[in-house]
Design a protein around this motif. Structure first.
Motif, PDB file in Angstrom:
ATOM      1  N   VAL A 514     -17.914  -9.221 -11.536  1.00 31.66           N
ATOM      2  CA  VAL A 514     -18.567 -10.358 -10.890  1.00 31.66           C
ATOM      3  C   VAL A 514     -18.741 -10.074  -9.403  1.00 31.66           C
ATOM      4  N   THR A 515     -19.957 -10.204  -8.927  1.00 30.03           N
ATOM      5  CA  THR A 515     -20.241 -10.097  -7.495  1.00 30.03           C
ATOM      6  C   THR A 515     -20.692 -11.459  -6.982  1.00 30.03           C
ATOM      7  N   ILE A 516     -19.965 -12.001  -5.994  1.00 31.00           N
ATOM      8  CA  ILE A 516     -20.266 -13.327  -5.439  1.00 31.00           C
ATOM      9  C   ILE A 516     -20.721 -13.140  -4.000  1.00 31.00           C
ATOM     10  N   THR A 517     -21.924 -13.602  -3.708  1.00 28.08           N
ATOM     11  CA  THR A 517     -22.488 -13.486  -2.353  1.00 28.08           C
ATOM     12  C   THR A 517     -22.681 -14.878  -1.783  1.00 28.08           C
ATOM     13  N   VAL A 518     -22.103 -15.127  -0.604  1.00 31.11           N
ATOM     14  CA  VAL A 518     -22.208 -16.417   0.083  1.00 31.11           C
ATOM     15  C   VAL A 518     -22.961 -16.202   1.386  1.00 31.11           C
ATOM     16  N   THR A 519     -24.032 -16.976   1.588  1.00 28.51           N
ATOM     17  CA  THR A 519     -24.873 -16.840   2.770  1.00 28.51           C
ATOM     18  C   THR A 519     -24.824 -18.115   3.588  1.00 28.51           C
ATOM     19  N   ASN A 520     -24.609 -17.984   4.904  1.00 23.99           N
ATOM     20  CA  ASN A 520     -24.588 -19.106   5.844  1.00 23.99           C
ATOM     21  C   ASN A 520     -25.950 -19.190   6.526  1.00 23.99           C
ATOM     22  N   ASN A 521     -26.736 -20.226   6.170  1.00 22.87           N
ATOM     23  CA  ASN A 521     -28.069 -20.397   6.747  1.00 22.87           C
ATOM     24  C   ASN A 521     -28.072 -21.266   7.998  1.00 22.87           C
TER      25      ASN A 521
END
Length: 567
Positions: A514-521
């Protein structure tokens, strides 16, 4: 030790003394309120005739902090001892932070020891939100093991709607809870809960679990972002004097060998069978409880094995239920060769453990003594375990032991050590108990977690969840799960997208990468789960537009599962 006495008898004695005293001392002036008689009459009119009842003194009238700040396993009600053949009735008011489904009452049933005492052990814990788990007592007797199939609620039917849990969180705050915990002398404990919500909605929950038939048990209520006004507690005789018996209605076997050589006799192997009874419950049984009808094994070909079970749920002899499977009788196997190795070739570990090799994609060809060849059924093969204790390539042995002489071959896997482990390898970690380290995600930046997931495959949410919060590490924006579900102040308006097949989702969790990517916009955040099952299937879960306030800290939490974080 708590004190137990018959409160009704004590009250009657007090009222009798007061009445007699007044008739004999008329010359004295008594400074009593004008409505004293009205109050006495009101108490008398409201008395409940409980029959053979022992009222239990409640010393902890308020359990938990009234601002709902008591975390899990930090605040409790009194212990309530329930002897065999007694029913404990509890009444209390449930107060919830309403942040999560589980921020309500939790019932723990343990042996007669107190929590910090030597020998303390739990039978089970159930939560108000239709969830539970077993404790260490299950290790002493299989009958004490928690059974999720026995926990039933009518929440979905009563509340209705696709998102009935959001309504549940609102209406159970302030609910009057009436809980009956019946310790039957049959060795089964029955729990029935009625919640009357402030808006008039009535919700019901029931559960049953094996306990000691003779020794007392302790029951207590646990806070978790919740608190309780404990109102009443009393013991009455058990309502269950004997268990209703049910006949078996079906049986299904699994794990039996698919092939056997001429001359072999073991057509059952390590198989187990699941029997279903008329009340819907199930029980696993082995060969000692099964009657087998063994076919002729002296000729090559497909043979049918019939198996039967003839007992009721309580073990009495009853009508028979039957099942069958086919088995191939083959010529002796001379050698094995790997035609196709398993799809999963890399196993990650952090804490040393042993893995069962995943054999999705494995094809093994047999060469028989007569020179013919054929693809083996993987169910007839014995696969050696993977020792996850040292990095590097590792040979895994594949053995066919269905003949007089075992034959083997090997395939290779790669074992790698990760950077951290989150959870419990035995899957005993409950919710909100095991977390990864916090990671700060700068504005217009992103953070990535790569995880090798170990799961018991029992529930969709036995997989990683992502927590998004402020830099204080406390204030949450949202929690989003891998299975297309989330909650929190910033969750409203979030766009969800996934390509899951939920009929098969949970069965493929174990060994997923599992690859989890979190982006702060800046004012919103996005979370993307890219998942590769052990069988090679690829899936994506997306959450777009989670509301945040620029600063963002992220961590993972997992339940009944284990994550190996790696690069």
């Amino acid at each position: 030790m708590k004190r137990i006495f018959n409160l009704l008898g004590t009250l009657c004695s007090v009222f009798l003394i007061a009445t007699v005293g007044c008739s004999e001392i008329d010359m004295f002036s008594i400074n009593a309120p004008d409505d004293l008689q009205d109050r006495i009459d009101a108490i008398a009119n409201n008395k409940v005739d409980r029959g053979d009842t022992t009222t239990v003194v409640i010393s902890t009238a308020i359990a938990g902090a009234e601002d709902c700040s008591s975390g899990w396993w930090t605040a409790f009600s009194d212990y309530f001892e329930i002897p065999s053949n007694k029913l404990l009735h509890l009444e209390f008011v449930n107060h919830s932070s309403k942040a999560n489904n589980w921020n309500n009452w939790n019932l723990c049933v343990a042996n007669g020891k107190e929590r910090d005492a030597d020998g303390y052990a739990e039978y089970f814990v159930i939560r108000a939100d239709n969830y539970g788990w077993d404790g260490t007592m299950s290790g002493t007797d299989e009958r004490y093991k928690y059974d999720a199939a026995m926990l039933k609620t009518d929440y979905a039917e009563v509340i209705g709607g696709e998102d009935f849990w959001s309504v549940f969180r609102e209406i159970v705050d302030g609910a009057k809870v009436e809980m009956d915990i019946d310790h039957s002398s049959t060795g089964v404990l029955f729990v029935n809960v009625k919640m009357t919500c402030p808006d008039g909605t009535v919700l019901n929950c029931e559960y049953q679990n094996g306990v000691s038939a003779t020794e007392s048990v302790n029951a207590f209520i646990v806070c978790d972002g919740s608190w309780f006004e404990m109102k009443d507690a009393y013991l009455i005789p058990s309502k269950v004097t004997e268990l209703e018996d049910f006949p078996a209605v079906s049986i299904v076997a699994r794990g039996y060998p698919s092939a056997i050589e001429i001359g072999g006799t073991d057509v059952w192997g390590e198989a187990v069978a699941t029997v279903t009874f008329a009340d819907g419950t199930t029980q696993e049984v082995g060969l000692d409880d099964i009657t087998l009808s063994v076919p002729d094994l002296t000729e090559v070909g497909t043979k049918t094995v019939v198996y039967s079970y003839s007992k009721t749920k309580l073990g009495e002899w009853g009508s028979s239920v039957n099942g069958y499977y086919t088995i191939e009788v083959t010529n002796p196997v001379k050698s094995l060769s790997i035609i196709s190795a398993p799809t999963l070739t890399t196993y990650w570990y952090f804490d040393e453990t042993t893995y069962k090799a995943d054999i999705n994609g494995l094809e093994v060809e047999a060469t028989y003594m007569d020179g013919s060849t054929g693809i083996m059924d993987n169910r007839s093969l014995i696969i050696s375990d993977i020792q996850a204790s040292e990095e590097g390539p590792q040979d895994i042995t594949v053995t066919y032991a269905g003949g007089t002489t075992p034959v083997s071959t090997t395939f290779q896997v790669n074992v790698k050590k990760g950077t951290a482990g989150v959870g419990s390898l035995d899957f005993t970690n409950g919710w909100w108990a095991t977390f990864s380290e916090n990671v700060t995600v700068e504005e217009n930046g992103s953070a990535t977690f790569r995880c090798f997931l170990l799961s018991d495959n029992l529930m969709n949410y036995h997989s990683p969840c992502t927590i998004l919060r402020k830099l204080d590490g406390i204030t949450e924006y949202a929690v989003v799960r891998m299975d297309n579900f989330g909650w929190g102040s910033g969750y409203e308006g979030t766009v969800l997208e996934s390509d899951w097949n939920f009929d098969t989702f949970r069965f493929n969790l174990n060994y997923s990468d599992v690859t989890i990517t979190v982006t702060n916009n800046g004012t919103t955040a996005d979370v993307v789960y890219d998942v590769v099952y052990a069988n090679g299937e690829k899936h994506t879960q997306k959450y777009t537009g989670i509301t945040i306030e620029t600063e963002l800290q992220v961590a993972l939490v997992t339940e009944s599962s284990y994550l190996v974080l790696h690069n």
